[in-house]
Design an enzyme around this catalytic site. Sequence first.
Site, PDB file in Angstrom:
ATOM      1  N   HIS A 189     113.537  45.189 116.557  1.00 30.13           N
ATOM      2  CA  HIS A 189     112.890  46.305 117.230  1.00 30.13           C
ATOM      3  C   HIS A 189     111.950  45.715 118.263  1.00 30.13           C
ATOM      4  O   HIS A 189     111.072  44.923 117.931  1.00 30.13           O
ATOM      5  CB  HIS A 189     112.106  47.183 116.251  1.00 30.13           C
ATOM      6  N   CYS A 190     112.148  46.076 119.528  1.00 34.80           N
ATOM      7  CA  CYS A 190     111.347  45.488 120.598  1.00 34.80           C
ATOM      8  C   CYS A 190     110.227  46.447 120.996  1.00 34.80           C
ATOM      9  O   CYS A 190     110.486  47.536 121.512  1.00 34.80           O
ATOM     10  CB  CYS A 190     112.237  45.179 121.804  1.00 34.80           C
ATOM     11  N   GLY A 191     108.986  46.028 120.743  1.00 40.28           N
ATOM     12  CA  GLY A 191     107.840  46.851 121.107  1.00 40.28           C
ATOM     13  C   GLY A 191     107.722  47.044 122.611  1.00 40.28           C
ATOM     14  O   GLY A 191     107.344  48.113 123.082  1.00 40.28           O
ATOM     15  N   ASN A 194     110.079  49.625 123.422  1.00 42.75           N
ATOM     16  CA  ASN A 194     109.916  50.804 122.568  1.00 42.75           C
ATOM     17  C   ASN A 194     111.277  51.287 122.083  1.00 42.75           C
ATOM     18  O   ASN A 194     111.564  52.486 122.046  1.00 42.75           O
ATOM     19  CB  ASN A 194     109.171  51.905 123.347  1.00 42.75           C
TER      20      ASN A 194
END
Length: 276
Positions: A189-191, A194
């Site tokens: 999951h890439c912050g 998003n």
Amino acid sequence: MAVQWLLVCHGLVTLLVVVSFLCGNWPIFQGTFVQRIHFFLAFGAYDYFRRVIDFVFGARGTGALASVEYFCCDRPNPILQILYLGIIGGTYYIIVKSSFSYIPGYYLSEIHRYTSLLAVAVGIILFLLTSFSDPGTVNIENVSQYLSAYPYDNIIFFEKDCSTCKIPRPARSKHCSVCKRCVARFDHHCGWMNNCIGEKNTRYFMAFLFWHFIICIYGVVAIVLLLAGRMKELQVIHILTVYYGIDNSFRGLAPHVAQVKCLSLSYHSFVLIGIF
Ligand SMILES: [Zn+2]
Ligand SMILES: [Zn+2]
């Protein structure tokens, strides 16, 4: 001279902080002060902050901090997306304001006014594609397709249901606890995006990373050429070699970088952007 020493100290402290934060946990730093700085930056500092909040505001303060923490780290939110757009947009704005008046220069042709804009635009398009594309959400409608596309190997991936989505979990998929969904061929999951990075948007994500690597190299080379061009135009090298009798070679001139910089007026913003 004092200012130069101050700059050297500032540079060394910055280097120490960055190295400690990124590499302080490496085995070679075990038991050293670098590792201690790493733990302070990674955990200790926030812990002290939490204790200060608790001391000043009591349980209500720590409760509010916990909900901020939950919103920032455990739920989808656009904070890092906004930060990315701010960094790339802000940096490009500073470059346009500070250096476009020197383009075309001695080494840089006018085309770089347009290619730099194109480089940034492609970067932002790749960012938007990665951020807003479906990473490969697994749901009740498409799960059978994913099950046949990614068979279980019974070594790493076993037949299993997702306890949250209540559907079979295809091999190489994973339930994202931030987005609360199962994603096929899940990477992470890439912050910053998003969004999850999975089967359907890994190609955009890789293109995004590669393109930003190219932008960084392009930016540094362009700034170096721009500064070199300014020096050539201002004849700084000529002054140093003819009036100061310094050897006109890279080896001869390299120790006089500070003088070259001082003589070539002030280009601090270029140097800082180049390093950045
Ligand atoms: Zn799930
Ligand atoms: Zn996710």
